[in-house]
Scaffold this active site. Structure first.
Site, mmCIF file in Angstrom:
data_model
loop_
_atom_site.group_PDB
_atom_site.id
_atom_site.type_symbol
_atom_site.label_atom_id
_atom_site.label_comp_id
_atom_site.label_asym_id
_atom_site.label_seq_id
_atom_site.Cartn_x
_atom_site.Cartn_y
_atom_site.Cartn_z
ATOM 1 C CD GLU A 1 39.448 42.565 45.273
ATOM 2 O OE1 GLU A 1 39.207 41.868 44.259
ATOM 3 O OE2 GLU A 1 39.559 42.052 46.292
ATOM 4 C CG HIS B 1 41.614 40.849 40.830
ATOM 5 N ND1 HIS B 1 42.159 39.754 40.359
ATOM 6 C CD2 HIS B 1 41.606 40.748 42.353
ATOM 7 C CE1 HIS B 1 42.712 38.958 41.536
ATOM 8 N NE2 HIS B 1 42.362 39.697 42.550
ATOM 9 C CD GLU C 1 45.706 37.688 44.546
ATOM 10 O OE1 GLU C 1 44.458 37.563 43.960
ATOM 11 O OE2 GLU C 1 45.634 37.951 45.355
HETATM 12 MG MG MG Z 1 42.641 38.960 44.793
#
Ligand code: MG
Length: 463
Positions: free
Chosen positions: A232, A235, A261
Site C-alpha cells: 500500500e 501505491h 499496481e
Molecule cells: Mg494494490
C-alpha cells in the site's frame, strides 16, 4: 449499517452517481472543453494534457445515459450485500440473479460506449485506457505457459522450507513501529499520510497531501501486515508523487490501475521480498521481534518467498498470483462475449483452477465467490493486477540497467535511487501519457510479459 437500511442506501447511491454523471456530461462542460481545445495550447504543455484527458473522459461518459448509470449503481449496492451472504454460505446460486443483472447492465454499458472487436474492450478502457482483450489474451497466453514451466521447480524448492518457520509472537505495537520505519525508509511521507488498521488493506487518497494506508495484524505473523504496508505504501508513494497542486485534474491523477499496481508490486515484491532487503533489515527486525533472532536473513527470505498453490488470490504467492488472474480474465471475457452463462461459472472456474494450479475447489467461497469485484460491477478490473506485475518487473529491469549501483544501494537499505527514478519516470507524469506511452517512455517499450517471466525464472528456477 443495519441490513434493513440497504434499499434506501441503494437509492441514495444511485441518486448521487446519477447526479455526478449528469453534471459531468452536461452540454456546458462539453462547451468548456471545446473552448479549451480552441485556445491553442502547446501540445506538449500541461494544459494540453489535461484537455486531451477531459475530452476522452467526456466523450466516453456522454455515450452512457444517466438512467443506466443509476441502475447499475443500485444493482451493485444490492449485489454486494447478496455476495457477502452468498460467500458466507458458500452458495453461488444466492449471488447468481444479481450477477445476471450486473452482467446485462455492463453489456449495455459496453454497447453504449462502443468497441471495435470485443465489448470487453469498452469495459477495460475504464481501468486501463488503450488495452484490448485481444492484446491481453496474447500476453496472458504467453505468461500462462511460461509460469506453468517454472511452477514445478518453484514448488519443489519451496517444499524444503517449513511452512511455519516464521510463526512466533509479534505484538501489534511492535509490528506497527517496524512497519512505520520501513514505510518511512522507502520514502512514504507521514506529514501527508497515515497507516491505520482494517480488515482489507487498501490505499486511498482523500485529498491533496492526504494519503491513507491500511493494513491488518495477526500477532503470530508479522509478514501479512508488513507486506501489506509495503504494497500500500507503494501505491501511496505514487499518490504522494503526483503533482499535488494539480489535484483533481488528469495531470494530478494516476493514469491507470495497471500503472498503480506496478508501484505497489515493485516495492512489495522486487524490493521487499529480495535477499537484499533482509540483509539490511534483519538486525532492526530482530530488535522489534526477538523471535526472529533464531533465523538468518537467508532463512527469512526463503520463508517469505515460499511458493505453494492455494485457493485465495489475495493470499497467494508471487509465482501463482498471475495464474489466479489468468483464470478470472478468461471467465470474464467469455461471460461478456456471451460464450459462458453465469450458471456455469462455478464449474468452469473449478475445472480451470485445477488445470492451472492443481487443486480441487470444493467450496464456492474458496472459488468463484472469493472476490467482491463482480458484485461491485467491476468487470475488466482483474487483468490490471497482472499488468501491474508485468509493469513492475519491466520498470525494475530498466531501473537496474540505468543504475549499476542499484543492488549495492538496496543491500545498504538506500532507496533514494529507486524512489527518485520512479518519481521522475512515473509519479510526476500523472495522466500526461496513457499507460502504453508511459511504459514506452520509461522503459523503451510497451508492457511485455518477458521481464516478469525472466525475473521469476531467475528467482524460482525452472525450465
Ligand atoms: Mg494494490
Amino acid at each position: 449499517m443495519p441490513p434493513g437500511a440497504l434499499p434506501y442506501r441503494a437509492e441514495q447511491l444511485a441518486w448521487l452517481r446519477g447526479q455526478s454523471h449528469r453534471r459531468f456530461t452536461a452540454r456546458t462542460v462539453g462547451e468548456l472543453i471545446s473552448d479549451c481545445e480552441q485556445a491553442g495550447f502547446d501540445p506538449a504543455s500541461d494544459e494540453a494534457a489535461n484537455v486531451r484527458e477531459w475530452r476522452r473522459q467526456y466523450d466516453r461518459a456522454t455515450k452512457v445515459p444517466p438512467r443506466l448509470v443509476e441502475k447499475l449503481e443500485r444493482t451493485t449496492a444490492h449485489a454486494r450485500e447478496a455476495w457477502r451472504e452468498a460467500r458466507k454460505q458458500s452458495k453461488f446460486r444466492l449471488f447468481k440473479p444479481h450477477f445476471d443483472k450486473i452482467l446485462s447492465l455492463t453489456r449495455q454499458m459496453a454497447d453504449c460506449i462502443g468497441y471495435k472487436e470485443s465489448p470487453y474492450d469498452a469495459l477495460l478502457d475504464d481501468y486501463e485506457p488503450g488495452v484490448t482483450a485481444s492484446a491481453l489474451r496474447e500476453t496472458f497466453t504467453e505468461l500462462r505457459a511460461a509460469l506453468a514451466s517454472i511452477l514445478p521447480a518453484a514448488v519443489e524448492r519451496s517444499s524444503r522450507v517449513p511452512g511455519d518457520l516464521l510463526r512466533g509472537h509479534y505484538p501489534i505495537a511492535a509490528q506497527q513501529a517496524f512497519n512505520r520505519k520501513a514505510a518511512e525508509a522507502i520514502g512514504f511521507d507521514f506529514s501527508s499520510g497515515r497507516i491505520d488498521p482494517t480488515t482489507h488493506p487498501f490505499c486511498s487518497r482523500i485529498g491533496a497531501r492526504d494519503c491513507r494506508l491500511t493494513t491488518r495484524y495477526d500477532e503470530t505473523d508479522f509478514v501479512g501486515s508488513l507486506y501489506s504496508v509495503l504494497h500500500e505504501a507503494g501505491h501511496g508513494l505514487y499518490e504522494q508523487g503526483l503533482p499535488q497542486d494539480e489535484f483533481g485534474t488528469p495531470l494530478g491523477s494516476a493514469v491507470s490501475l495497471g500503472i498503480h499496481e506496478s508501484q505497489s508490486r515493485l516495492w512489495e515484491n522486487h524490493i521487499g521480498r529480495s535477499a537484499a532487503f533482509w540483509e539490511y533489515w534483519h538486525p532492526t527486525a530482530c530488535e522489534f521481534f526477538p523471535d526472529l533472532k533464531k533465523l538468518s536473513p537467508e532463512q527469512i527470505t526463503a520463508a517469505i518467498n515460499r511458493v505453494t498453490p492455494s485457493f485465495i488470490r489475495t493470499e497467494s504467492d508471487q509465482m501463482t498470483y498471475d495464474l489466479h488472474i489468468v483464470l478470472r480474465f478468461e471467465v470474464e471475457v467469455d461471460l461478456v462475449e456471451g460464450r459462458l452463462a453465469t450458471a456455469d461459472v462455478p464449474s468452469v472456474w473449478n475445472q480451470e483452477f485445477e488445470k492451472l494450479l492443481g487443486l480441487k475447489v470444493t467450496k464456492d467461497s474458496e472459488g468463484c465467490l472469493q472476490d467482491i469485484h463482480w458484485a461491485g460491477g467491476m468487470i475488466g478490473y482483474f487483468p490490471t493486477y497482472t499488468l501491474g506485475n508485468l509493469n513492475a518487473a519491466q520498470l525494475m529491469h530498466s531501473m537496474a540497467s540505468a543504475n549499476p549501483a542499484l543492488d549495492q544501494e538496496l543491500r545498504a537499505g538506500v532507496y533514494k535511487g529507486v524512489h527518485s527514478w520512479l518519481r521522475d519516470k512515473i509519479h510526476r507524469q500523472g495522466s500526461r501519457l496513457l499507460p502504453a506511452a508511459l511504459m514506452q517512455s520509461a522503459t523503451g517499450e510497451p508492457t511485455r510479459s518477458h521481464y516478469q517471466v525472466e525475473y521469476l525464472r531467475k528467482k524460482f528456477g525452472g525450465g
